[in-house]
Write a protein that holds these residues in place. Structure first.
Motif, PDB file in Angstrom:
ATOM      1  N   GLU A  90      36.575  41.901  13.944  1.00  0.00           N
ATOM      2  CA  GLU A  90      35.456  42.598  13.285  1.00  0.00           C
ATOM      3  C   GLU A  90      34.119  41.962  13.621  1.00  0.00           C
ATOM      4  O   GLU A  90      33.078  42.617  13.562  1.00  0.00           O
ATOM      5  CB  GLU A  90      35.661  42.632  11.772  1.00  0.00           C
ATOM      6  N   ASN A  91      34.133  40.678  13.955  1.00  0.00           N
ATOM      7  CA  ASN A  91      32.891  39.966  14.255  1.00  0.00           C
ATOM      8  C   ASN A  91      32.666  39.759  15.752  1.00  0.00           C
ATOM      9  O   ASN A  91      31.750  39.033  16.140  1.00  0.00           O
ATOM     10  CB  ASN A  91      32.875  38.632  13.507  1.00  0.00           C
ATOM     11  N   HIS A  92      33.529  40.347  16.573  1.00  0.00           N
ATOM     12  CA  HIS A  92      33.341  40.354  18.036  1.00  0.00           C
ATOM     13  C   HIS A  92      33.184  38.958  18.641  1.00  0.00           C
ATOM     14  O   HIS A  92      32.359  38.753  19.520  1.00  0.00           O
ATOM     15  CB  HIS A  92      32.143  41.235  18.414  1.00  0.00           C
ATOM     16  N   ILE A  93      34.026  38.023  18.175  1.00  0.00           N
ATOM     17  CA  ILE A  93      33.962  36.668  18.717  1.00  0.00           C
ATOM     18  C   ILE A  93      34.651  36.615  20.079  1.00  0.00           C
ATOM     19  O   ILE A  93      34.179  35.951  20.996  1.00  0.00           O
ATOM     20  CB  ILE A  93      34.592  35.651  17.737  1.00  0.00           C
ATOM     21  N   PHE A  94      35.740  37.317  20.215  1.00  0.00           N
ATOM     22  CA  PHE A  94      36.493  37.355  21.478  1.00  0.00           C
ATOM     23  C   PHE A  94      36.542  38.791  21.979  1.00  0.00           C
ATOM     24  O   PHE A  94      36.316  39.729  21.212  1.00  0.00           O
ATOM     25  CB  PHE A  94      37.908  36.809  21.264  1.00  0.00           C
ATOM     26  N   LYS A  95      36.852  38.953  23.263  1.00  0.00           N
ATOM     27  CA  LYS A  95      36.913  40.284  23.861  1.00  0.00           C
ATOM     28  C   LYS A  95      38.315  40.566  24.372  1.00  0.00           C
ATOM     29  O   LYS A  95      38.963  39.689  24.934  1.00  0.00           O
ATOM     30  CB  LYS A  95      35.964  40.372  25.057  1.00  0.00           C
ATOM     31  N   LEU A  96      38.738  41.803  24.166  1.00  0.00           N
ATOM     32  CA  LEU A  96      39.946  42.263  24.843  1.00  0.00           C
ATOM     33  C   LEU A  96      39.530  42.622  26.270  1.00  0.00           C
ATOM     34  O   LEU A  96      38.461  43.195  26.483  1.00  0.00           O
ATOM     35  CB  LEU A  96      40.538  43.483  24.143  1.00  0.00           C
ATOM     36  N   GLU A  97      40.359  42.253  27.210  1.00  0.00           N
ATOM     37  CA  GLU A  97      40.071  42.504  28.624  1.00  0.00           C
ATOM     38  C   GLU A  97      41.255  43.257  29.222  1.00  0.00           C
ATOM     39  O   GLU A  97      42.383  43.131  28.733  1.00  0.00           O
ATOM     40  CB  GLU A  97      39.908  41.176  29.378  1.00  0.00           C
ATOM     41  N   PRO A  98      41.031  44.006  30.300  1.00  0.00           N
ATOM     42  CA  PRO A  98      42.168  44.630  30.979  1.00  0.00           C
ATOM     43  C   PRO A  98      43.095  43.531  31.526  1.00  0.00           C
ATOM     44  O   PRO A  98      42.634  42.617  32.216  1.00  0.00           O
ATOM     45  CB  PRO A  98      41.531  45.419  32.118  1.00  0.00           C
ATOM     46  N   MET A  99      44.359  43.604  31.168  1.00  0.00           N
ATOM     47  CA  MET A  99      45.311  42.595  31.636  1.00  0.00           C
ATOM     48  C   MET A  99      45.681  42.876  33.082  1.00  0.00           C
ATOM     49  O   MET A  99      45.730  44.028  33.509  1.00  0.00           O
ATOM     50  CB  MET A  99      46.581  42.609  30.777  1.00  0.00           C
ATOM     51  N   THR A 100      45.954  41.792  33.813  1.00  0.00           N
ATOM     52  CA  THR A 100      46.447  41.976  35.171  1.00  0.00           C
ATOM     53  C   THR A 100      47.637  41.058  35.408  1.00  0.00           C
ATOM     54  O   THR A 100      47.681  39.933  34.931  1.00  0.00           O
ATOM     55  CB  THR A 100      45.354  41.749  36.237  1.00  0.00           C
ATOM     56  N   PHE A 101      48.599  41.607  36.093  1.00  0.00           N
ATOM     57  CA  PHE A 101      49.827  40.889  36.423  1.00  0.00           C
ATOM     58  C   PHE A 101      49.984  40.817  37.940  1.00  0.00           C
ATOM     59  O   PHE A 101      51.050  40.516  38.447  1.00  0.00           O
ATOM     60  CB  PHE A 101      51.024  41.609  35.786  1.00  0.00           C
ATOM     61  N   VAL A 102      48.895  41.094  38.640  1.00  0.00           N
ATOM     62  CA  VAL A 102      48.900  41.113  40.097  1.00  0.00           C
ATOM     63  C   VAL A 102      48.690  39.698  40.636  1.00  0.00           C
ATOM     64  O   VAL A 102      47.802  38.975  40.183  1.00  0.00           O
ATOM     65  CB  VAL A 102      47.805  42.070  40.633  1.00  0.00           C
ATOM     66  N   ASP A 103      49.522  39.322  41.583  1.00  0.00           N
ATOM     67  CA  ASP A 103      49.379  38.046  42.269  1.00  0.00           C
ATOM     68  C   ASP A 103      48.231  38.181  43.263  1.00  0.00           C
ATOM     69  O   ASP A 103      48.313  39.000  44.184  1.00  0.00           O
ATOM     70  CB  ASP A 103      50.689  37.707  42.985  1.00  0.00           C
ATOM     71  N   PRO A 104      47.159  37.401  43.096  1.00  0.00           N
ATOM     72  CA  PRO A 104      46.010  37.566  43.988  1.00  0.00           C
ATOM     73  C   PRO A 104      46.331  37.264  45.460  1.00  0.00           C
ATOM     74  O   PRO A 104      45.675  37.780  46.356  1.00  0.00           O
ATOM     75  CB  PRO A 104      44.966  36.583  43.447  1.00  0.00           C
ATOM     76  N   LYS A 105      47.358  36.472  45.691  1.00  0.00           N
ATOM     77  CA  LYS A 105      47.732  36.142  47.079  1.00  0.00           C
ATOM     78  C   LYS A 105      48.386  37.324  47.787  1.00  0.00           C
ATOM     79  O   LYS A 105      48.196  37.509  48.983  1.00  0.00           O
ATOM     80  CB  LYS A 105      48.688  34.943  47.108  1.00  0.00           C
ATOM     81  N   THR A 106      49.166  38.109  47.038  1.00  0.00           N
ATOM     82  CA  THR A 106      49.903  39.218  47.666  1.00  0.00           C
ATOM     83  C   THR A 106      49.290  40.580  47.376  1.00  0.00           C
ATOM     84  O   THR A 106      49.577  41.539  48.080  1.00  0.00           O
ATOM     85  CB  THR A 106      51.366  39.235  47.182  1.00  0.00           C
ATOM     86  N   GLY A 107      48.502  40.673  46.286  1.00  0.00           N
ATOM     87  CA  GLY A 107      47.955  41.970  45.887  1.00  0.00           C
ATOM     88  C   GLY A 107      48.978  42.853  45.193  1.00  0.00           C
ATOM     89  O   GLY A 107      48.718  44.013  44.911  1.00  0.00           O
ATOM     90  N   LYS A 108      50.159  42.283  44.915  1.00  0.00           N
ATOM     91  CA  LYS A 108      51.236  43.035  44.259  1.00  0.00           C
ATOM     92  C   LYS A 108      51.547  42.404  42.904  1.00  0.00           C
ATOM     93  O   LYS A 108      51.250  41.234  42.667  1.00  0.00           O
ATOM     94  CB  LYS A 108      52.499  43.021  45.127  1.00  0.00           C
ATOM     95  N   THR A 109      52.201  43.194  42.063  1.00  0.00           N
ATOM     96  CA  THR A 109      52.594  42.663  40.761  1.00  0.00           C
ATOM     97  C   THR A 109      53.460  41.430  40.957  1.00  0.00           C
ATOM     98  O   THR A 109      54.396  41.430  41.757  1.00  0.00           O
ATOM     99  CB  THR A 109      53.359  43.733  39.952  1.00  0.00           C
ATOM    100  N   ASN A 110      53.131  40.382  40.218  1.00  0.00           N
ATOM    101  CA  ASN A 110      53.886  39.135  40.264  1.00  0.00           C
ATOM    102  C   ASN A 110      55.351  39.424  39.947  1.00  0.00           C
ATOM    103  O   ASN A 110      55.662  40.127  38.986  1.00  0.00           O
ATOM    104  CB  ASN A 110      53.277  38.160  39.257  1.00  0.00           C
ATOM    105  N   ALA A 111      56.248  38.875  40.749  1.00  0.00           N
ATOM    106  CA  ALA A 111      57.689  39.145  40.609  1.00  0.00           C
ATOM    107  C   ALA A 111      58.208  38.761  39.228  1.00  0.00           C
ATOM    108  O   ALA A 111      59.054  39.460  38.656  1.00  0.00           O
ATOM    109  CB  ALA A 111      58.463  38.409  41.696  1.00  0.00           C
TER     110      ALA A 111
END
Length: 148
Positions: A90-111
């Motif tokens: 209610e006081n906006h201390i933290f933010k929800l962010e889009p979650m990602t499960f992609v491995d940045p090295k492969t560009g694919k979802t982490n196994a």
């Protein structure tokens, strides 16, 4: 989240063992040490400390719910950072962010996550709103105090 009152000092948190709970600080620290976990202490910056009473009230209202092992936001169970984010929402201390499960090295979802969600018969929640401990720690409304 720490709560001090006339009955003691407690940690309000969500954990796989016990769900959302109010635990005596000494017991919490012992459990964390036994699990090989470090405890990092953060404090709201002074200009945001007025949000603490509301957050503690909200956190206490969420006690007793099971742990959310799917890490997909839902109203009936909470995972660790989700519990804290909701307490301050209610006081906006933290933010929800889009979650990602992609491995940045492969560009694919982490196994690991692909298998994790497949076993649960769920779709990987790529891009769904969520939070994690590192994301909460990055809030510009809190400051790191120390490691216990």
């Amino acid at each position: 989240m720490l709560q001090k009152d006339k009955t003691g000092v407690f940690v309000l948190h969500a954990a796989p063992k016990g769900g959302s709970q109010k635990q005596n600080l000494d017991e919490f620290l012992k459990d964390q040490a036994n699990d090989g976990q470090k405890v990092m202490v953060y404090r709201l910056k002074p200009e945001f400390q007025n949000t603490i009473p509301d957050a503690i009230e909200k956190a206490n209202a969420m006690l007793g719910k099971p742990y959310n092992f799917n890490y997909i936001l839902d109203e009936n169970s909470y995972y660790c950072s989700d519990y804290i984010e909701r307490s301050f929402r209610e006081n906006h201390i933290f933010k929800l962010e889009p979650m990602t499960f992609v491995d940045p090295k492969t560009g694919k979802t982490n196994a690991f996550w692909e298998e994790f969600y497949t076993k649960k018969n769920l779709k990987v929640p790529e891009g769904e709103p969520g939070c994690n401990p590192n994301g909460l720690a990055a809030s510009d409304k809190i400051q790191h105090i120390k490691e216990l």
